[in-house]
Motif scaffolding. Sequence first.
Motif, short mmCIF file in Angstrom:
data_model
loop_
_atom_site.label_atom_id
_atom_site.label_comp_id
_atom_site.label_asym_id
_atom_site.label_seq_id
_atom_site.Cartn_x
_atom_site.Cartn_y
_atom_site.Cartn_z
N TYR A 1 1.01 -1.37 0.06
CA TYR A 1 0.04 -0.03 0.24
C TYR A 1 0.60 1.27 0.16
O TYR A 1 1.78 0.80 0.15
N ASP B 1 -0.22 7.82 0.09
CA ASP B 1 -1.80 8.15 0.30
C ASP B 1 -2.73 6.67 1.06
O ASP B 1 -3.39 7.83 1.62
N GLU B 2 -2.44 5.71 0.98
CA GLU B 2 -3.56 5.27 1.42
C GLU B 2 -3.65 4.95 2.60
O GLU B 2 -4.41 4.64 3.47
N ASP B 3 -2.16 4.64 3.42
CA ASP B 3 -2.44 4.66 4.84
C ASP B 3 -2.53 6.27 4.89
O ASP B 3 -2.95 6.07 6.59
N THR C 1 -15.95 8.96 -1.35
CA THR C 1 -15.29 8.11 -2.08
C THR C 1 -15.79 7.57 -3.61
O THR C 1 -14.52 6.71 -4.15
N TYR D 1 -8.48 3.90 -5.09
CA TYR D 1 -8.14 3.10 -3.38
C TYR D 1 -9.24 2.14 -2.87
O TYR D 1 -9.18 1.60 -1.62
N LEU E 1 -11.56 0.73 1.48
CA LEU E 1 -10.38 0.80 1.55
C LEU E 1 -9.85 -0.82 0.73
O LEU E 1 -9.76 -1.64 1.15
N ARG F 1 -6.98 -2.18 -0.26
CA ARG F 1 -5.76 -2.97 0.31
C ARG F 1 -5.40 -2.72 2.14
O ARG F 1 -4.51 -3.61 2.33
#
Length: 417
Positions: A319, A322-324, A341, A350, A357, A359
């Motif tokens: 991941y 940005d995803e975190d 979203t 994402y 989310l 991942r």
Amino acid sequence: MSSCSSGSEEEDEGLDSYRKGGYHSVKIGDSFAGGRYIAQKKLGWGEFSTVWLAYDTQSSKYVALKIQKSAPQFAQAALHEIQVLSAITNGDPSNIKFVGHLVDHFKHAGPNGQHSCMVLEFLGDNLLRLIKYNRYKGLAMNKVREICKCILIALDYLHRELKLIHTDLKLENILLYSAIVPSKDPVKSGTPPILQRPMSEGTNPSFGLSINSSEKKLKQKARKAVARISERRGFVEGVGKGARCLDGIDLRCKVVDFGNACWESKPLAQEIQTRQYRAPEVILESGYSFPVDMWSFACIAFELATGEMMFTPTGGEGYTEDEDQLALMMELLGKIPRKMTARGARSKDYFNRYGDLKRIRRLKNLALDKLLVDKYTFAVTDAREFAAFLCPLLDFDPEKRPTAQQCLQHPWLNISS
């Protein structure tokens, strides 16, 4: 203007960019604008410019002299910043809006080209320096409120009156009126200005030392290593010590650094804001306006009150950063509404069709008021009141975030303690 709004004190810009199209080589005692401004010492640097403490012989005041690189793209960036600063300064003739003012601007010809120069009012340390001085402890809530009021007055002026979005609000871009330590303030310390170049002045553009390039680079690396060690050591040592007494420090502050600011009707870039202060709509690329500054303001208020950043994302296996960051937001603030979203250009990268989310599946939810109590030992009442102020500013829907004008009316700002 203090150094940290424009660059790093722990590192220097190096010699490689002192070339055609790059930085202008400045030595202590150099004069500018027909002798009006005399360079005193380097305050800092950035990708586009160096910033110097200078003495204005016409007004007998210290100023910050920002000297842009000379390449065309940097000259164009300087022109934009001058236009923004001129609007800010002209709209605040009484200087009461807590925004940095432009004093003068001119061009300076040097061996590396023609450089756009901005003269800014000289201010003190930035808020990151204040956090470090306080040993990374949260400030007393009455002091947080005092600083927040200044920032909100500035944002209300920028947003409502000028229709300007700052786009890079963070601790480094908010400067106190004066230095935290009086002896380091050229005005309070009574240090006489340098009016001509010292006899011992050498040839180095940053420090006035005559040393060869390879030796210079080795010293740069050594300074960087020492700075990193000192930073870690300072943080570790600060953990075991209490906060300093900040009584007597003038906490009035100004919002500065408008190089990335844009008019509401003319956004300049899609990716804006420093990572830790970035709003979700910027990550999702769903468009932005004034509410991005309000999100950043909430992050700043949290950092002032706790001594730590609200969101510190790191990329991991499988991941992205940005995803975190989105995951950290959702852990603290709940699930992002489906309409948010769904409408971003990057949303499908994402989120799945259910708004989860793709991942990062396991989130550890903890409400903001509970975080303040459990991790930062806030009193329950203080945590609830502070969270009630911050949470609306952290609404995932930017249209629901309060304006700076509305925030100034919030009960939390008027609590006496």
